[in-house]
Write a protein that holds these residues in place. Structure first.
Motif, short mmCIF file in Angstrom:
data_model
loop_
_atom_site.label_atom_id
_atom_site.label_comp_id
_atom_site.label_asym_id
_atom_site.label_seq_id
_atom_site.Cartn_x
_atom_site.Cartn_y
_atom_site.Cartn_z
N PRO A 1 0.80 -0.71 0.17
CA PRO A 1 0.34 -0.40 0.20
C PRO A 1 0.68 1.51 0.49
O PRO A 1 0.16 1.98 -0.58
N ALA A 2 1.82 1.01 0.41
CA ALA A 2 2.05 2.58 0.35
C ALA A 2 3.50 2.21 -0.96
O ALA A 2 3.05 3.75 -1.03
N SER A 3 3.51 1.59 -1.82
CA SER A 3 3.99 2.35 -2.89
C SER A 3 2.95 2.34 -4.01
O SER A 3 2.62 3.38 -5.03
N ALA A 4 1.61 1.88 -3.52
CA ALA A 4 0.42 2.04 -4.71
C ALA A 4 0.15 3.01 -4.02
O ALA A 4 -0.72 3.55 -5.22
N GLY A 5 0.22 3.71 -2.98
CA GLY A 5 -0.32 5.54 -2.61
C GLY A 5 0.63 6.48 -2.86
O GLY A 5 0.54 7.47 -2.52
N ARG A 6 1.92 5.74 -4.04
CA ARG A 6 2.65 6.67 -3.69
C ARG A 6 3.20 7.70 -2.94
O ARG A 6 3.31 8.64 -2.71
N TYR A 7 3.52 6.79 -1.23
CA TYR A 7 4.06 7.61 -0.44
C TYR A 7 5.56 7.90 -0.40
O TYR A 7 5.94 8.05 -0.18
N ILE A 8 6.35 6.09 -0.84
CA ILE A 8 7.72 5.58 -0.67
C ILE A 8 7.45 5.02 -2.72
O ILE A 8 7.08 4.02 -2.72
N THR A 9 8.91 5.36 -2.41
CA THR A 9 9.95 4.35 -3.95
C THR A 9 11.39 3.40 -3.11
O THR A 9 11.93 4.25 -2.35
N LEU A 10 10.91 2.11 -3.46
CA LEU A 10 11.82 1.34 -2.76
C LEU A 10 13.13 1.43 -3.70
O LEU A 10 13.25 1.26 -4.68
N VAL A 11 14.22 1.68 -3.63
CA VAL A 11 15.57 1.80 -4.28
C VAL A 11 16.55 0.20 -4.63
O VAL A 11 16.88 0.43 -5.29
N ARG A 12 16.19 -0.10 -3.59
CA ARG A 12 16.11 -1.62 -3.31
C ARG A 12 15.39 -2.66 -3.37
O ARG A 12 14.09 -1.86 -3.19
#
Length: 489
Positions: free
Chosen positions: A63-74
């Motif tokens: 949900p953090a990625s789908a909600g565009r709050y967090i981007t994982l760099v790994r």
């Protein structure tokens, strides 16, 4: 599917002892221990697990990625939306514990815990359905008393109204004459029944708005709630928020990004997304400095020269974006803490309720005494500003006077502000995007399929509940991330 029916070992032991002989029982009674399991002990277990797991999803998982709050760099799979089947054992494990609590409360006549169980049941089943769509419901958790080990899937259009009924009944029970809720077992509200009623009715508002497209009486029921706040109290300030503070003394009760729960490398691979950083920066939003750290080197960025730089989702080599780590922002040290007054395991907030009512009022579907869509919109922003201690700074900096913030009556503006206020608080940012199309996220180049609409059912369903699973798909549709659930059609 097995864990849907899992019973707590302590309960199994307790019930098993009933079959023992009287003499054996007499010889094995410990005078220093209770012979009965009290429902309040299971309340504490269910409540804390519900809040902690929901918050962990919001910060640490999909949900953090789908909600565009967090981007994982790994480990970028969440951002690329290559999710695959998703296990739901954790959801049903909490629901199993909650059912055991309600069964014990029923047997002992402690209706206060039946009421709280109804609220937690509604919250957990709603969240599970929000993620998957149609799910086992009416026959789930029935293996012990009814020997149902292959439960059918209930359609979301039937499940959701039943959850509304559970919440209404919980409010009515708690509004009557009941024994006190054990304060020590209630980590959220300290045994205050009125607070739980506010949560139940506020949660009803969330569910009613979410299902309003396919549920003709949704706004009639919303109007009933807001038209009689004595009978149906709702959140009135941040003090009513449904959230649990983290103690932070061990990993299990620490914020999921804190060092006692996770290494710094786990924190450091979660960067703020470009969408949230740009939204804050372009509005001169004082929450920017609370949530987002400035770049280490403000000179030398390849594509973004700003002091605060978020990373786009689903791009090649996100760790090298803008020239690499020195030129991209981290989250602030707040989110690498074990505990903080501004960090809670949050299930629902007063700010969200303000935005829910503002949206319904703006659409002309309800009226709220003494309020307009604009006043509720501003209260939603203000409540979140106050939560993070920047409410006065927002006023001093003329935040509300900006053209981008001043109320303009559009759904786009309202949902964008709600999305900002819901930063890392549940999956509501993702769910609102699915429902409204706002904010207008652009999928990254490595996510051509776009932001998913749902989770794919667990692999275990094909192995242990194949017939029910296949039958469900004839009604629900294909088991894909792009399939629309009932309330999104």
């Amino acid at each position: 599917m097995q864990r849907i029916y899992k019973t707590l070992p302590i309960l199994t032991l307790a019930f098993g002892m009933m079959a023992c002989t009287k003499g054996f029982e007499d010889m094995n009674v410990n005078p220093n221990e209770s012979e009965n399991i009290n429902p309040q002990f299971l309340l504490s277990t269910t409540l804390i697990a519900t809040a902690y797991d929901y918050q962990k999803d919001a910060y640490y998982d999909k949900p953090a990625s789908a909600g565009r709050y967090i981007t994982l760099v790994r480990n970028e799979g969440n951002d690329k939306f290559d999710w695959g089947p998703q296990n739901w054992d954790g959801f049903y494990s909490k629901l199993s514990t909650n059912k055991n609590m309600m069964d014990l409360a029923t047997a002992s006549g402690e209706k206060q815990y039946i009421a709280l169980g109804k609220i937690l049941k509604a919250f957990n089943f709603a969240y599970t359905s929000d993620l998957y769509g149609d799910i086992p419901y009416s026959e789930a958790l029935m293996s012990k008393e009814s020997n149902i080990v292959h439960p059918k899937y209930d359609e979301q259009k039937n499940l959701y109204p039943d959850l509304l009924k559970e919440l209404r009944e919980a409010n009515d029970l708690l509004g009557g004459e009941l024994s006190a809720i054990d304060k020590k077992s209630d980590a959220m509200y300290g045994g205050v029944a009125l607070k739980w009623r506010k949560f139940a009715n506020s949660l009803r508002l969330r569910l009613l708005l979410r299902m309003s497209k396919g549920y003709p009486q949704a706004f009639t029921e919303m109007q009933e709630i807001v038209g009689n706040k004595t009978k149906y109290p709702i959140f009135e300030s941040n003090a009513d928020n449904a959230e649990i503070k983290y103690l932070g003394d061990i990993g299990a009760n620490s914020w999921p990004g804190g060092p006692k729960a996770n290494a710094f490398t786990e924190f450091d691979k979660r960067k703020p997304s470009k969408e949230i950083v740009d939204a804050l920066r372009l509005r001169n939003d004082p929450r920017l400095q609370v949530w987002i750290a400035p770049v280490d080197q403000p000179v030398g960025g390849l594509v973004d020269p700003n002091l605060y730089v978020g990373v786009p989702n689903a791009v090649p080599a996100p760790y090298d974006y803008n020239g690499g780590t020195p030129h991209i922002s981290r989250l602030t040290a707040l989110f690498n803490s074990n505990s903080d007054p501004m960090l809670s395991a949050s299930m629902m907030t007063y700010a969200e309720v303000c935005f829910i009512l503002a949206e319904a009022l703006q659409a002309g579907k309800i009226t709220v005494a003494g309020e307009t869509a604009e006043s509720l919109y501003l209260k939603g922003i203000g409540a979140n500003m106050k939560y993070y201690g920047v409410d006065q700074k927002a006023i001093n900096d003329h935040y509300y006077d900006q053209a981008s913030v001043k109320y303009n009556g559009t759904l786009k503006q309202l949902i964008e502000q709600k999305w900002i206020a819901m930063f890392l608080k549940g999956a509501e940012g993702w769910f609102d995007y699915r429902r409204t199309g706002f904010p207008q996220f652009v999928p990254g180049p490595l996510a051509p399929g776009g932001i998913p609409k749902r989770y794919i059912y667990p692999d275990a369903e094909r192995a242990y509940n194949e017939a029910a699973y296949q039958k469900a798909l004839t009604v629900f549709g294909e088991d894909k991330q792009t399939t629309l659930m009932w309330y999104l059609k």
